[in-house]
Write a protein that holds these residues in place. Structure first.
Motif, PDB file in Angstrom:
ATOM      1  N   ASP A  85       5.659  12.298  18.524  1.00  0.00           N
ATOM      2  CA  ASP A  85       4.801  11.660  17.500  1.00  0.00           C
ATOM      3  C   ASP A  85       5.424  11.799  16.110  1.00  0.00           C
ATOM      4  O   ASP A  85       5.453  10.846  15.328  1.00  0.00           O
ATOM      5  CB  ASP A  85       3.358  12.228  17.532  1.00  0.00           C
ATOM      6  CG  ASP A  85       3.282  13.752  17.454  1.00  0.00           C
ATOM      7  OD1 ASP A  85       4.323  14.419  17.596  1.00  0.00           O
ATOM      8  OD2 ASP A  85       2.170  14.277  17.248  1.00  0.00           O
ATOM      9  N   TYR A  88       8.472   9.467  15.867  1.00  0.00           N
ATOM     10  CA  TYR A  88       8.028   8.073  15.718  1.00  0.00           C
ATOM     11  C   TYR A  88       7.596   7.779  14.280  1.00  0.00           C
ATOM     12  O   TYR A  88       8.036   6.799  13.676  1.00  0.00           O
ATOM     13  CB  TYR A  88       6.876   7.799  16.695  1.00  0.00           C
ATOM     14  CG  TYR A  88       6.338   6.387  16.605  1.00  0.00           C
ATOM     15  CD1 TYR A  88       6.899   5.368  17.371  1.00  0.00           C
ATOM     16  CD2 TYR A  88       5.279   6.070  15.748  1.00  0.00           C
ATOM     17  CE1 TYR A  88       6.422   4.069  17.283  1.00  0.00           C
ATOM     18  CE2 TYR A  88       4.802   4.774  15.652  1.00  0.00           C
ATOM     19  CZ  TYR A  88       5.373   3.785  16.422  1.00  0.00           C
ATOM     20  OH  TYR A  88       4.901   2.495  16.322  1.00  0.00           O
ATOM     21  N   GLN A  89       6.753   8.645  13.743  1.00  0.00           N
ATOM     22  CA  GLN A  89       6.262   8.409  12.373  1.00  0.00           C
ATOM     23  C   GLN A  89       7.399   8.486  11.353  1.00  0.00           C
ATOM     24  O   GLN A  89       7.431   7.719  10.399  1.00  0.00           O
ATOM     25  CB  GLN A  89       5.164   9.420  12.028  1.00  0.00           C
ATOM     26  CG  GLN A  89       3.907   9.195  12.860  1.00  0.00           C
ATOM     27  CD  GLN A  89       2.662   9.786  12.214  1.00  0.00           C
ATOM     28  OE1 GLN A  89       2.727  10.430  11.186  1.00  0.00           O
ATOM     29  NE2 GLN A  89       1.520   9.560  12.834  1.00  0.00           N
ATOM     30  N   LYS A  92       9.494   5.269  11.671  1.00  0.00           N
ATOM     31  CA  LYS A  92       8.759   4.089  11.194  1.00  0.00           C
ATOM     32  C   LYS A  92       8.317   4.198   9.736  1.00  0.00           C
ATOM     33  O   LYS A  92       7.848   3.226   9.153  1.00  0.00           O
ATOM     34  CB  LYS A  92       7.497   3.898  12.049  1.00  0.00           C
ATOM     35  CG  LYS A  92       7.764   3.445  13.461  1.00  0.00           C
ATOM     36  CD  LYS A  92       7.876   1.943  13.509  1.00  0.00           C
ATOM     37  CE  LYS A  92       7.988   1.444  14.931  1.00  0.00           C
ATOM     38  NZ  LYS A  92       8.223   0.014  15.004  1.00  0.00           N
ATOM     39  N   GLU A  94       5.761   6.237   8.662  1.00  0.00           N
ATOM     40  CA  GLU A  94       4.288   6.301   8.643  1.00  0.00           C
ATOM     41  C   GLU A  94       3.820   7.722   8.297  1.00  0.00           C
ATOM     42  O   GLU A  94       4.602   8.664   8.322  1.00  0.00           O
ATOM     43  CB  GLU A  94       3.732   5.920  10.027  1.00  0.00           C
ATOM     44  CG  GLU A  94       3.976   4.456  10.345  1.00  0.00           C
ATOM     45  CD  GLU A  94       3.471   4.079  11.740  1.00  0.00           C
ATOM     46  OE1 GLU A  94       2.881   4.922  12.431  1.00  0.00           O
ATOM     47  OE2 GLU A  94       3.699   2.925  12.124  1.00  0.00           O
ATOM     48  N   GLY A  95       2.521   7.841   8.008  1.00  0.00           N
ATOM     49  CA  GLY A  95       1.925   9.156   7.738  1.00  0.00           C
ATOM     50  C   GLY A  95       2.619   9.838   6.570  1.00  0.00           C
ATOM     51  O   GLY A  95       2.748   9.278   5.488  1.00  0.00           O
ATOM     52  N   GLN A  98       6.081   8.198   4.532  1.00  0.00           N
ATOM     53  CA  GLN A  98       6.053   6.864   3.919  1.00  0.00           C
ATOM     54  C   GLN A  98       7.083   6.715   2.802  1.00  0.00           C
ATOM     55  O   GLN A  98       7.462   7.684   2.159  1.00  0.00           O
ATOM     56  CB  GLN A  98       4.659   6.591   3.371  1.00  0.00           C
ATOM     57  CG  GLN A  98       3.708   6.180   4.501  1.00  0.00           C
ATOM     58  CD  GLN A  98       2.270   6.117   4.080  1.00  0.00           C
ATOM     59  OE1 GLN A  98       1.987   5.766   2.948  1.00  0.00           O
ATOM     60  NE2 GLN A  98       1.386   6.463   4.993  1.00  0.00           N
ATOM     61  N   ALA A 102      10.863   8.107   4.717  1.00  0.00           N
ATOM     62  CA  ALA A 102      11.146   7.581   6.066  1.00  0.00           C
ATOM     63  C   ALA A 102      12.539   8.013   6.514  1.00  0.00           C
ATOM     64  O   ALA A 102      13.421   8.255   5.683  1.00  0.00           O
ATOM     65  CB  ALA A 102      11.044   6.065   6.058  1.00  0.00           C
ATOM     66  N   TYR A 225      -3.065   5.717  18.688  1.00  0.00           N
ATOM     67  CA  TYR A 225      -1.699   6.269  18.656  1.00  0.00           C
ATOM     68  C   TYR A 225      -1.192   6.370  20.099  1.00  0.00           C
ATOM     69  O   TYR A 225      -1.343   7.402  20.747  1.00  0.00           O
ATOM     70  CB  TYR A 225      -1.690   7.657  18.005  1.00  0.00           C
ATOM     71  CG  TYR A 225      -2.260   7.689  16.605  1.00  0.00           C
ATOM     72  CD1 TYR A 225      -1.549   7.151  15.527  1.00  0.00           C
ATOM     73  CD2 TYR A 225      -3.503   8.269  16.354  1.00  0.00           C
ATOM     74  CE1 TYR A 225      -2.070   7.181  14.243  1.00  0.00           C
ATOM     75  CE2 TYR A 225      -4.030   8.315  15.069  1.00  0.00           C
ATOM     76  CZ  TYR A 225      -3.309   7.769  14.019  1.00  0.00           C
ATOM     77  OH  TYR A 225      -3.817   7.817  12.749  1.00  0.00           O
TER      78      TYR A 225
END
Ligand code: GLU
Length: 317
Positions: A85, A88-89, A92, A94-95, A98, A102, A225
């Motif tokens: 997880d 992945y974030q 990408k 994310e979370g 950002q 990244a 998710y």
């Protein structure tokens, strides 16, 4: 000099690729977790071949997934173990990853073994479900851990805020067992491959329970998710926890960067595949893994060096 020449000739004769000496470091987690012995097992196998490959591997104990991914981005680690997880974030953006945080250069090598979220509590705390956490003293692990990240998402799913707790600690998970024993906390989170030394230590010094992570809130979280999966923490692992406990989990993924040479990633992955049966015996968390499962749950694109090793082994078509 003579020895060097002889080695070079031998390497030539065996057509072994001689790369310049490469020193690689694998970022892991706390020493009583499962990442640390896993990194140790991988390095031990890699170092056995150092004469042929010229790759020397060392392990670093760290705060966990988020730290490892960020430190790979900074170019200070070549490899790290990360929850799928978190990977992945980060990939990408994310979370907490950002914008400039990244890590699009992050790549997977292998998805090693499943990790499950454990909420370890003292029996006397009376905590029986996530909804009982309000007003309790809980350790969420350090901000560099993947555990904290996953715990945050579980809190979000149940509509719980850190301010609903009597104490939301952010100390390293390695402190969990002692804090529980000293009554400083009622419980702590740990996303790990089970059984793990950390929770065994807690179970051997305090009467513990592991709280089920399930219910309709979790079904919603799994839809939102998709990189989380349901799993079971076996009732055979920890003293005081005689029944299987439902939870959610991820994969522990060996990750690296596009900046790490194909040949280096290839050699590391090839070593794991070549010694797979021996590797499997090194930790009970690897009990159910197969060469094929190393490709399941990678969550981010695989490094070309890893792809080459899996293709050569006939596992990837
Ligand atoms: N999954 C944990 C984390 O990233 C670490 C697990 C371990 O050390 O075995 O926070």
């Amino acid at each position: 000099m003579k020895r060097k020449l002889a080695l070079l000739t031998l390497a030539g004769a065996l057509s072994v690729p001689m790369v310049a000496a490469e020193f690689i470091t694998i970022g892991t987690g706390s020493v009583t977790g499962t990442y640390y012995p896993t990194g140790g097992a991988i390095c031990q196998m890699v170092n056995k071949n150092k004469k042929e490959t010229n790759i020397r591997c060392s392990v670093e104990s760290t705060g966990g997934s988020v730290y490892n991914v960020n430190t790979i981005k900074a170019g200070e680690l070549d490899f790290g173990i990360s929850q799928s997880d978190t990977a992945y974030q980060a990939f990408k953006g994310e979370g907490k990853f950002q914008g400039a945080a990244a890590v699009p250069e992050l790549r997977s090598a292998i998805a090693i073994y499943p990790e499950l979220l454990a909420l370890v509590v003292s029996q006397k705390s009376g905590i029986k479900s996530i909804t009982d956490l309000k007003g309790k003293k809980i350790n969420l692990d350090s901000p560099g851990s993947g555990t904290h990240m996953t715990a945050d998402l579980v809190f979000e799913a149940f509509g719980i805020k850190a301010s609903d707790l009597a104490l939301a600690n952010e100390l390293k998970v390695s402190e969990g067992p002692t804090m529980l024993q000293d009554n400083h906390i009622d419980g702590y989170f740990f996303v790990a491959g089970h059984p793990t030394a950390n929770i065994k230590d807690a179970a051997n010094s305090v009467d513990i329970s592991i709280v089920p992570i399930d219910g309709p809130q979790i079904d919603v979280l799994l839809k939102k998710y998709p990189y989380y999966a349901k799993g079971i923490i076996s009732g055979s692992y920890y003293k005081g926890v005689p029944n299987d406990v439902p939870s959610i989990g991820v994969k522990a993924v060996l990750v690296t960067s596009t900046k790490v040479k194909d040949e280096v990633v290839y050699q590391v992955v090839k070593t794991i595949l070549d010694n797979f049966e021996k590797f499997k015996e090194l930790h009970p968390s690897y009990k159910t893994i197969t060469k094929e499962s190393l490709l399941e749950g990678l969550s981010i694109p695989q490094h070309p060096g890893a792809i080459r090793a899996f293709k050569e082994a006939g596992i990837l078509k």
